[in-house]
Design a protein around this motif. Structure first.
Motif, PDB file in Angstrom:
ATOM      1  N   CYS A 151      -6.334   4.467  -4.638  1.00 38.71           N
ATOM      2  CA  CYS A 151      -7.843   4.781  -4.748  1.00 38.71           C
ATOM      3  C   CYS A 151      -8.543   3.283  -5.005  1.00 38.71           C
ATOM      4  O   CYS A 151      -9.591   3.054  -4.416  1.00 38.71           O
ATOM      5  N   LYS A 152      -8.107   2.568  -6.064  1.00 38.06           N
ATOM      6  CA  LYS A 152      -8.419   1.015  -6.079  1.00 38.06           C
ATOM      7  C   LYS A 152      -8.581   0.209  -4.933  1.00 38.06           C
ATOM      8  O   LYS A 152      -9.745  -0.526  -4.844  1.00 38.06           O
ATOM      9  N   PHE A 153      -7.505   0.371  -4.184  1.00 34.66           N
ATOM     10  CA  PHE A 153      -7.392  -0.398  -3.117  1.00 34.66           C
ATOM     11  C   PHE A 153      -8.387   0.009  -2.037  1.00 34.66           C
ATOM     12  O   PHE A 153      -8.750  -0.970  -1.472  1.00 34.66           O
ATOM     13  N   LEU A 154      -8.758   1.182  -1.887  1.00 35.57           N
ATOM     14  CA  LEU A 154      -9.555   1.617  -0.752  1.00 35.57           C
ATOM     15  C   LEU A 154     -10.924   1.385  -1.225  1.00 35.57           C
ATOM     16  O   LEU A 154     -11.868   0.931  -0.451  1.00 35.57           O
ATOM     17  N   LEU A 187       8.347  -6.373   0.454  1.00 35.64           N
ATOM     18  CA  LEU A 187       7.556  -7.636   0.770  1.00 35.64           C
ATOM     19  C   LEU A 187       6.847  -8.209  -0.572  1.00 35.64           C
ATOM     20  O   LEU A 187       6.024  -7.434  -0.960  1.00 35.64           O
ATOM     21  N   PRO A 188       6.971  -9.455  -0.691  1.00 33.74           N
ATOM     22  CA  PRO A 188       6.222 -10.209  -1.564  1.00 33.74           C
ATOM     23  C   PRO A 188       4.789 -10.317  -1.201  1.00 33.74           C
ATOM     24  O   PRO A 188       4.377 -10.210  -0.010  1.00 33.74           O
ATOM     25  N   ASP A 189       3.901 -10.576  -2.096  1.00 29.85           N
ATOM     26  CA  ASP A 189       2.443 -10.800  -1.727  1.00 29.85           C
ATOM     27  C   ASP A 189       2.270 -12.025  -0.781  1.00 29.85           C
ATOM     28  O   ASP A 189       2.866 -13.001  -0.876  1.00 29.85           O
ATOM     29  N   ASP A 202      -3.854  -8.362  -4.799  1.00 29.76           N
ATOM     30  CA  ASP A 202      -4.082  -8.380  -6.386  1.00 29.76           C
ATOM     31  C   ASP A 202      -4.369  -7.036  -7.267  1.00 29.76           C
ATOM     32  O   ASP A 202      -4.758  -7.154  -8.326  1.00 29.76           O
ATOM     33  N   ILE A 203      -3.676  -5.941  -6.546  1.00 32.49           N
ATOM     34  CA  ILE A 203      -3.709  -4.696  -7.397  1.00 32.49           C
ATOM     35  C   ILE A 203      -2.574  -4.331  -7.724  1.00 32.49           C
ATOM     36  O   ILE A 203      -1.675  -4.439  -7.221  1.00 32.49           O
ATOM     37  N   GLU A 204      -2.378  -4.164  -9.030  1.00 34.42           N
ATOM     38  CA  GLU A 204      -1.122  -3.787  -9.730  1.00 34.42           C
ATOM     39  C   GLU A 204      -0.612  -2.277  -9.463  1.00 34.42           C
ATOM     40  O   GLU A 204      -1.587  -1.329  -9.216  1.00 34.42           O
ATOM     41  N   LEU A 205       0.546  -2.050  -9.360  1.00 38.46           N
ATOM     42  CA  LEU A 205       1.062  -0.803  -9.201  1.00 38.46           C
ATOM     43  C   LEU A 205       0.672   0.218 -10.278  1.00 38.46           C
ATOM     44  O   LEU A 205       0.943   0.000 -11.350  1.00 38.46           O
ATOM     45  N   SER A 206       0.172   1.427 -10.036  1.00 38.00           N
ATOM     46  CA  SER A 206      -0.275   2.446 -11.020  1.00 38.00           C
ATOM     47  C   SER A 206      -0.581   3.720 -10.268  1.00 38.00           C
ATOM     48  O   SER A 206      -0.820   3.873  -9.043  1.00 38.00           O
ATOM     49  N   PRO A 234       0.765  -1.248  -0.142  1.00 37.97           N
ATOM     50  CA  PRO A 234      -0.066   0.091   0.060  1.00 37.97           C
ATOM     51  C   PRO A 234       0.737   1.299   0.193  1.00 37.97           C
ATOM     52  O   PRO A 234       0.646   2.429  -0.476  1.00 37.97           O
ATOM     53  N   LEU A 235       2.096   1.175   0.603  1.00 42.55           N
ATOM     54  CA  LEU A 235       3.066   2.319   0.562  1.00 42.55           C
ATOM     55  C   LEU A 235       3.347   2.352  -1.034  1.00 42.55           C
ATOM     56  O   LEU A 235       3.557   3.721  -1.428  1.00 42.55           O
ATOM     57  N   GLY A 236       3.558   1.406  -1.734  1.00 47.26           N
ATOM     58  CA  GLY A 236       3.998   1.480  -2.851  1.00 47.26           C
ATOM     59  C   GLY A 236       2.904   2.097  -3.680  1.00 47.26           C
ATOM     60  O   GLY A 236       3.170   2.822  -4.949  1.00 47.26           O
ATOM     61  N   PHE A 237       1.654   1.690  -3.513  1.00 50.45           N
ATOM     62  CA  PHE A 237       0.585   2.438  -4.301  1.00 50.45           C
ATOM     63  C   PHE A 237       0.641   4.027  -4.179  1.00 50.45           C
ATOM     64  O   PHE A 237       0.348   4.718  -5.195  1.00 50.45           O
ATOM     65  N   ILE A 238       0.834   4.523  -2.931  1.00 49.31           N
ATOM     66  CA  ILE A 238       1.060   6.054  -2.947  1.00 49.31           C
ATOM     67  C   ILE A 238       2.107   6.520  -3.419  1.00 49.31           C
ATOM     68  O   ILE A 238       1.946   7.711  -4.166  1.00 49.31           O
ATOM     69  N   THR A 239       3.337   5.889  -3.357  1.00 45.93           N
ATOM     70  CA  THR A 239       4.667   6.332  -3.910  1.00 45.93           C
ATOM     71  C   THR A 239       4.484   6.278  -5.455  1.00 45.93           C
ATOM     72  O   THR A 239       5.049   7.154  -6.151  1.00 45.93           O
ATOM     73  N   ALA A 240       4.024   4.973  -6.011  1.00 40.80           N
ATOM     74  CA  ALA A 240       3.870   5.097  -7.442  1.00 40.80           C
ATOM     75  C   ALA A 240       2.966   6.140  -8.096  1.00 40.80           C
ATOM     76  O   ALA A 240       3.116   6.765  -9.067  1.00 40.80           O
ATOM     77  N   ALA A 241       1.968   6.945  -7.284  1.00 42.98           N
ATOM     78  CA  ALA A 241       1.109   7.883  -7.763  1.00 42.98           C
ATOM     79  C   ALA A 241       2.125   9.123  -7.863  1.00 42.98           C
ATOM     80  O   ALA A 241       1.968   9.843  -8.733  1.00 42.98           O
ATOM     81  N   ILE A 242       2.965   9.362  -6.788  1.00 40.07           N
ATOM     82  CA  ILE A 242       3.787  10.415  -6.722  1.00 40.07           C
ATOM     83  C   ILE A 242       4.936  10.390  -7.721  1.00 40.07           C
ATOM     84  O   ILE A 242       5.288  11.579  -8.436  1.00 40.07           O
ATOM     85  N   ALA A 243       5.617   9.345  -7.811  1.00 40.73           N
ATOM     86  CA  ALA A 243       6.723   9.094  -8.537  1.00 40.73           C
ATOM     87  C   ALA A 243       6.342   8.724 -10.060  1.00 40.73           C
ATOM     88  O   ALA A 243       7.266   8.503 -10.733  1.00 40.73           O
ATOM     89  N   ASN A 244       5.214   8.743 -10.627  1.00 40.67           N
ATOM     90  CA  ASN A 244       4.856   8.562 -11.781  1.00 40.67           C
ATOM     91  C   ASN A 244       5.526   9.350 -12.863  1.00 40.67           C
ATOM     92  O   ASN A 244       5.296  10.572 -12.866  1.00 40.67           O
ATOM     93  N   GLY A 245       6.280   8.747 -13.709  1.00 42.65           N
ATOM     94  CA  GLY A 245       6.996   9.441 -14.690  1.00 42.65           C
ATOM     95  C   GLY A 245       8.297   9.998 -14.156  1.00 42.65           C
ATOM     96  O   GLY A 245       9.285  10.480 -15.073  1.00 42.65           O
ATOM     97  N   VAL A 246       8.492   9.800 -12.964  1.00 41.59           N
ATOM     98  CA  VAL A 246       9.865  10.449 -12.445  1.00 41.59           C
ATOM     99  C   VAL A 246      10.847   9.134 -12.265  1.00 41.59           C
ATOM    100  O   VAL A 246      12.163   9.391 -12.588  1.00 41.59           O
TER     101      VAL A 246
END
Length: 307
Positions: free
Chosen positions: A292-295, A53-55, A283-287, A34-46
């Motif tokens: 928001c999909k997670f919530l 941790l694996p699933d 089962d949610i992919e990073l994007s 879930p931290l990766g979800f937040i980070t991926a949104a901020i770091a998108n394109g950067v």
């Protein structure tokens, strides 16, 4: 001469042939998904975001592998929650530069929003905890389940990445604004969806959803702690059934580590629904929209059992 040409070919091979994708290290690593979800949104394109941790792995019990250590050492930044959540990290991070670490619960704005948690009871007895019980000095570290804290975390991650990648500041600003706007919109959707089930009580085995429950006024009646490896006896089953009945619960949310046989025994003869919540978004992919999909998925899991 032959030996010289052979060595020359090996050197050319090593430097010219690209490395497999799996060997390319991510620039930013988060401890849990879930931290990766937040980070991926901020770091998108950067820069790339990768999850440590694996699933299916627990941040409470995970052991670092040599490949994890190499990954962390080569990263520009490791983002984690704190000692009480990722117990496997602090000792290793002593060897990593402080400038390459971001411990979210070090931030006073997040600390101000931490809620008291429950103590872990590691035995085979049944414990029913009222949702109002607090154990002094302990905090609920499942901070990714709070949209409010997620927004603050996004700002902190943005500010840290702006220091590491100053030439990407404009893009980081855009990503942060997009994330916050999408999050506000998602919170409104969730509030409407859960409005009709706010009076329906439920119990959990893992008391880790408090931030989400508080934010959306859900009726958490309490939690049970039993050893998932031991079949509960007749007395324990009776105690749980009595507690479920006494509190008029409509749902019992199970954890993946409990066998269906145990859960079926606990609800046998009752009208209790059984649900399951995935607090790590397995089962949610990073994007950029993953958080928001997670919530929304957690919202649907609550609805499926409570409606």
């Amino acid at each position: 001469m032959f030996k010289y040409n052979f060595i020359k070919k090996i050197i050319l091979f090593l430097f010219i042939i690209p490395l497999p994708i799996s060997l390319v290290q991510a620039k930013v690593i988060t401890s849990v998904k879930p931290l990766g979800f937040i980070t991926a949104a901020i770091a998108n394109g950067v820069t790339d975001t990768e999850i440590l941790l694996p699933d299916g792995a627990s941040p409470h019990t995970y052991s670092l592998k040599p490949s994890d250590l190499a990954k962390i050492k080569s990263a520009d930044l490791i983002i984690w929650i704190g000692d009480d959540m990722e117990v496997f990290l602090p000792s290793f991070l002593k060897s990593i530069e402080k400038t390459k670490q971001l411990e979210l619960t070090d931030n006073p704005n997040i600390v101000a929003l931490l809620r008291a948690g429950h103590s872990n009871e590691e035995d085979s007895d049944v414990h029913a905890h009222s949702s109002h019980e607090h154990h002094h000095g302990q905090f609920d570290m499942h901070i990714w389940l709070s949209p409010k804290i997620a927004e603050i975390a996004a700002q902190i991650i943005h500010d840290k990445l702006a220091i590491i990648y100053p030439d990407k500041l404009d893009l980081l600003d855009q990503n942060l604004n997009k994330f916050i706007n999408k999050l506000k919109e998602t919170e409104q959707i969730i509030a409407k969806k859960l409005n009709n089930v706010q009076n329906r009580g439920y119990f959990v085995f893992h008391d880790g959803y408090g931030y989400f429950e508080t934010e959306f006024n859900l009726n958490h009646l309490g939690s049970f702690t039993i050893n998932p490896a031991i079949q509960p006896g007749v007395k324990k089953i009776y105690e749980i059934q009595r507690e479920l009945s006494h509190k008029n619960a409509v749902c019992l949310f199970r954890e993946p580590q409990f066998s269906p046989a145990i859960i079926n025994k606990l609800v046998d003869g009752t009208n209790i629904n059984v649900g399951e919540i995935d607090p790590l978004g397995m089962d949610i992919e990073l994007s950029e929209d993953a958080y928001c999909k997670f919530l929304l998925k957690i919202t649907q899991q609550f609805l499926s059992c409570l409606e």
